[in-house]
Design an enzyme around this catalytic site. Structure first.
Site, short mmCIF file in Angstrom:
data_model
loop_
_atom_site.label_atom_id
_atom_site.label_comp_id
_atom_site.label_asym_id
_atom_site.label_seq_id
_atom_site.Cartn_x
_atom_site.Cartn_y
_atom_site.Cartn_z
CE LYS A 76 -3.93 2.12 2.47
NZ LYS A 76 -4.63 1.82 3.83
CB SER A 151 -8.03 3.98 2.59
OG SER A 151 -7.43 3.42 3.68
CB SER A 175 -8.58 1.03 5.74
OG SER A 175 -9.36 2.52 5.49
N1 GLN Z 1 -13.26 4.74 5.86
C1 GLN Z 1 -12.82 5.44 7.18
C2 GLN Z 1 -12.29 6.56 7.25
O1 GLN Z 1 -12.53 7.23 6.30
C3 GLN Z 1 -11.52 4.39 7.79
C4 GLN Z 1 -10.33 4.59 6.76
C5 GLN Z 1 -9.27 3.63 7.51
O2 GLN Z 1 -9.62 2.96 7.88
N2 GLN Z 1 -8.15 4.26 6.99
O3 GLN Z 1 -11.51 7.28 7.99
#
Ligand code: GLN
Length: 484
Positions: A76, A151, A175
């Site tokens: 990532k 994400s 995410s």
């Molecule tokens: N979707 C959540 C956010 O927008 C979690 C994102 C994540 O786990 N990095 O913050």
């Protein structure tokens, strides 16, 4: 070859049936052919990947190989990797070549793995659909008109489309698990502190955790064996004995007590997802598990609590991006303050700015007690719910996400709808517990459904055991999208 498990790939490499250079080239060719339609990778660098593959082949020839030597993985783009462009999905870091390796990257390098490239992600890991990336949205390999989740959407799409053998993600509020569910793959967020955050670009430090994403639970266990471990450069890294996360994979599930939180099966869960999850629970009963009804009464507060705490931490973490030391700097400005303002205004996207504004607001003098302190107190109650629940069960199961993958653009102008994608995953981060998602069927529009498995602190081996036994009995995890 592209559907082979990590164990099988490792055996093929050891037996010299294929070289790491050949395997790496196979994936690079697939990336060249399929990535333009998916946008799963931000950066590929065949020269650097093949150099690592050649080294791996030498190591294998000298019989100094570990199980990961020569295995092509994707990382990532939140992980700093020496010599690699590391953007975190942001224009702010569009030109940042990392001078050092994150701990997780170093662990894979030491094991001899090959880095195939850096995967696309929501900007600074803020999002649930991969649409906030400066590098454009990722497409779901099962249906390119739909989002892959976020994400870690680039990683999820890359694993689902077989553009790598396995990959890394990070999970602050879901995410790893949510994109794994939406793309029909397996993903695990370990207990907070198990994987070092050193060199992992910070979003909300008290929640951020790295973890593996792969085709199966067995592969996740092998990945975690490399990723986990104490690192003194992260003050929240836990000093614990090294463990083998694959040690319990073969155990039968007789007597396993599965807790089903009533709040996870209530209003808001779409019917097709509920059905697939219930069918998975029925399968677990056949495998010898028993089911207990439990309650997590404060979990409904997890989304509002998270959207106070995560932005608060993000507003502090992202203050380092000022156009001075590295990253984007506005081309024209009048003085220092103007340079900061223009660099940040042009370097960050809308969602990141929204989080910085919310975070700055909840930390401000007049609102700190009312929002930030209050949220911290509720966070404690949410964690306590799990502690109470684990007195009655060994493991908790439920849906990972309320629906299957939605259409690109569908939730773009409604941040709250987008935030609700993580309604079942966020409480786990707030409590610091381990959570995972495995494929458990298909819902509306033939899109994959994920089963979430939540364990007690440090119970990753038991969760992986439960996931692996299910994957021995079913074949959802080995389904791949058409045309892939
Ligand atoms: N979707 C959540 C956010 O927008 C979690 C994102 C994540 O786990 N990095 O913050």
């Amino acid at each position: 070859m592209i559907n082979a498990s990590l164990k099988q790939l490792s055996a093929q490499l050891a037996a010299k049936k294929i070289s790491s250079v050949e395997l790496t080239q196979l994936y690079l060719d697939r990336i060249a052919a399929l990535n333009p339609g998916l946008n799963a990778y931000i950066t590929v660098n065949p020269e650097m990947s093949l150099a690592q593959a050649r080294e791996a082949d030498q190591r294998i020839a000298k019989s100094g190989a570990s199980p990961f030597t020569g295995i092509p993985l994707a990382q990532k783009d939140i992980f700093c990797a020496k010599g690699w462009l590391t953007t975190c999905g942001s224009r702010m870091l569009h030109n940042f070549i990392s001078p050092y390796d994150a701990h997780v990257i170093a662990q894979f390098n030491n094991a001899g793995a090959v880095n195939l490239g850096k995967t696309n992600m929501d900007e600074f890991a803020m999002g649930s659909s991969n649409e906030t990336s400066h590098y454009g949205p990722v497409k779901n390999p099962w249906d390119k008109t739909r989002v892959p989740g976020g994400s870690s959407g680039g990683t999820a799409a890359a694993v689902a489309a077989r553009l790598c053998a396995a990959a890394t993600g990070t999970d602050t509020g879901g995410s790893i698990r949510q994109p794994a569910a939406l793309c029909g793959i397996s993903g695990l967020k370990p207990t907070y502190g198990v994987c070092s955050r050193y060199g992992m670009i910070a979003f909300a430090s008290s929640l951020d955790q790295a973890g593996p994403m792969a085709k199966s639970a067995e592969d996740l266990a092998l990945m975690l064996n490399v990723m986990a471990g104490f690192d003194e450069r992260d003050s929240t890294s836990l000093q614990r004995e090294k463990e083998d996360y694959a040690r319990d994979l073969a155990k039968p599930l007789n007597g396993l007590r599965i807790g089903l939180p009533e709040e996870f099966f209530a209003e808001g869960l779409s019917g097709d997802v509920g059905q697939a999850v219930q069918a998975a629970i029925a399968e677990y009963k056949k495998l010898g598990a028993t089911v207990v009804d439990i309650s997590l009464p404060n979990s409904k507060l997890s989304v509002p609590v998270y959207y106070v705490l995560a932005p608060a931490e993000a507003s502090s973490n992202l203050s380092r991006f000022d156009g001075v030391r590295y990253g984007y700097r506005a081309p024209e400005y009048s003085d220092l303050a103007d340079m900061y303002e223009k660099s940040r205004a042009q370097g960050f996207g809308a969602e990141v700015k929204r989080r910085i504004l919310i975070g700055t607001y909840v930390l401000s003098h007049g609102y700190y007690d009312a929002y930030y302190i209050k949220a911290q107190k509720i966070r404690r109650l949410i964690a306590q719910d799990f502690t109470d629940a684990f007195k009655q069960c060994d493991i908790i199961m439920g849906p990972t996400a309320p629906s299957t993958a939605f259409k690109l653009g569908e939730k773009g102008d409604d941040p709250v709808q987008m935030y609700l994608s993580d309604i079942y995953t966020i409480a786990v981060n707030l409590a610091g517990l381990p959570g995972m998602s495995i494929p458990c069927g298909f819902g509306a529009n033939a899109m994959p459904v994920g089963l979430q498995i939540i364990g007690n602190y440090f119970d990753e081996a038991r969760m992986l055991n439960a996931a692996h036994q299910y994957q021995l009995a079913t074949d959802w995890h080995s389904r791949a999208p058409q045309g892939i």
